[in-house]
Motif scaffolding. Structure first.
Motif, PDB file in Angstrom:
ATOM      1  N   VAL A  22     -33.788  36.087   0.550  1.00 39.26           N
ATOM      2  CA  VAL A  22     -34.557  36.910  -0.383  1.00 39.26           C
ATOM      3  C   VAL A  22     -33.636  37.262  -1.544  1.00 39.26           C
ATOM      4  O   VAL A  22     -32.482  37.614  -1.336  1.00 39.26           O
ATOM      5  CB  VAL A  22     -35.046  38.204   0.292  1.00 39.26           C
ATOM      6  N   PHE A  23     -34.139  37.135  -2.769  1.00 40.99           N
ATOM      7  CA  PHE A  23     -33.351  37.585  -3.913  1.00 40.99           C
ATOM      8  C   PHE A  23     -34.258  38.145  -4.991  1.00 40.99           C
ATOM      9  O   PHE A  23     -35.448  37.861  -5.043  1.00 40.99           O
ATOM     10  CB  PHE A  23     -32.431  36.483  -4.443  1.00 40.99           C
ATOM     11  N   HIS A  24     -33.683  38.986  -5.837  1.00 39.70           N
ATOM     12  CA  HIS A  24     -34.417  39.665  -6.905  1.00 39.70           C
ATOM     13  C   HIS A  24     -33.760  39.290  -8.227  1.00 39.70           C
ATOM     14  O   HIS A  24     -32.540  39.405  -8.366  1.00 39.70           O
ATOM     15  CB  HIS A  24     -34.367  41.173  -6.678  1.00 39.70           C
ATOM     16  N   ASP A  25     -34.562  38.834  -9.198  1.00 38.81           N
ATOM     17  CA  ASP A  25     -34.008  38.384 -10.482  1.00 38.81           C
ATOM     18  C   ASP A  25     -34.152  39.419 -11.599  1.00 38.81           C
ATOM     19  O   ASP A  25     -33.995  39.114 -12.756  1.00 38.81           O
ATOM     20  CB  ASP A  25     -34.637  37.059 -10.906  1.00 38.81           C
ATOM     21  N   CYS A  27     -36.947  40.969 -12.335  1.00 35.07           N
ATOM     22  CA  CYS A  27     -38.392  41.128 -12.548  1.00 35.07           C
ATOM     23  C   CYS A  27     -39.190  40.843 -11.275  1.00 35.07           C
ATOM     24  O   CYS A  27     -40.139  41.542 -10.978  1.00 35.07           O
ATOM     25  CB  CYS A  27     -38.882  40.178 -13.636  1.00 35.07           C
ATOM     26  N   ASN A  28     -38.808  39.790 -10.563  1.00 35.42           N
ATOM     27  CA  ASN A  28     -39.562  39.342  -9.393  1.00 35.42           C
ATOM     28  C   ASN A  28     -38.669  39.282  -8.160  1.00 35.42           C
ATOM     29  O   ASN A  28     -37.455  39.156  -8.264  1.00 35.42           O
ATOM     30  CB  ASN A  28     -40.141  37.936  -9.629  1.00 35.42           C
ATOM     31  N   THR A  29     -39.313  39.352  -7.000  1.00 35.14           N
ATOM     32  CA  THR A  29     -38.619  39.161  -5.732  1.00 35.14           C
ATOM     33  C   THR A  29     -39.030  37.800  -5.201  1.00 35.14           C
ATOM     34  O   THR A  29     -40.213  37.481  -5.137  1.00 35.14           O
ATOM     35  CB  THR A  29     -38.997  40.261  -4.732  1.00 35.14           C
ATOM     36  N   TRP A  30     -38.054  36.972  -4.840  1.00 35.30           N
ATOM     37  CA  TRP A  30     -38.283  35.600  -4.408  1.00 35.30           C
ATOM     38  C   TRP A  30     -37.900  35.435  -2.948  1.00 35.30           C
ATOM     39  O   TRP A  30     -36.961  36.044  -2.471  1.00 35.30           O
ATOM     40  CB  TRP A  30     -37.433  34.643  -5.235  1.00 35.30           C
ATOM     41  N   LYS A  46     -38.993  28.035  -3.411  1.00 32.57           N
ATOM     42  CA  LYS A  46     -39.036  29.495  -3.394  1.00 32.57           C
ATOM     43  C   LYS A  46     -40.386  29.957  -3.921  1.00 32.57           C
ATOM     44  O   LYS A  46     -41.086  29.218  -4.608  1.00 32.57           O
ATOM     45  CB  LYS A  46     -37.899  30.093  -4.214  1.00 32.57           C
ATOM     46  N   ILE A  48     -42.601  33.686  -5.288  1.00 31.73           N
ATOM     47  CA  ILE A  48     -42.597  35.120  -5.601  1.00 31.73           C
ATOM     48  C   ILE A  48     -43.402  35.841  -4.524  1.00 31.73           C
ATOM     49  O   ILE A  48     -44.516  35.437  -4.208  1.00 31.73           O
ATOM     50  CB  ILE A  48     -43.206  35.392  -6.986  1.00 31.73           C
ATOM     51  N   ASP A  50     -44.459  39.823  -2.663  1.00 28.68           N
ATOM     52  CA  ASP A  50     -44.581  41.267  -2.847  1.00 28.68           C
ATOM     53  C   ASP A  50     -43.416  41.916  -2.094  1.00 28.68           C
ATOM     54  O   ASP A  50     -43.307  41.775  -0.873  1.00 28.68           O
ATOM     55  CB  ASP A  50     -45.913  41.740  -2.278  1.00 28.68           C
ATOM     56  N   PRO A  51     -42.515  42.620  -2.785  1.00 32.59           N
ATOM     57  CA  PRO A  51     -41.340  43.187  -2.113  1.00 32.59           C
ATOM     58  C   PRO A  51     -41.689  44.181  -1.005  1.00 32.59           C
ATOM     59  O   PRO A  51     -40.908  44.377  -0.082  1.00 32.59           O
ATOM     60  CB  PRO A  51     -40.552  43.864  -3.238  1.00 32.59           C
TER      61      PRO A  51
END
Length: 71
Positions: A22-25, A27-30, A46, A48, A50-51
């Motif tokens: 899991v990573f966050h850029d 703006c979005n969580t992937w 990967k 996007i 919902d965190p």
């Protein structure tokens, strides 16, 4: 060595995705896909998610089912 697995709900297709990272850029969580077939179906490795729906595998129950807990 135990594999670290995650699960989350995709924002766009609205489906559940299993992944290994899991990573966050900003703006979005992937969520990186665990299954190659899933990656090929969406044309990426990967998605996007919902965190609020991301959970991590924490164990196996007595019937062999996976137990996930919210991060």
């Amino acid at each position: 060595m135990r594999e670290i697995k995650f699960i989350g709900n995709c924002i766009y297709p609205g489906k559940i995705v299993y992944g290994t990272g899991v990573f966050h850029d900003g703006c979005n969580t992937w969520l990186n896909y665990l299954e190659k077939e899933q990656a090929l179906a969406f044309g990426m490795v990967k998605q996007i998610v919902d965190p609020k729906t991301i959970r991590q595998l924490t164990g196996i129950d007595k019937d062999g089912g996976e137990i996930y807990e919210t991060l």
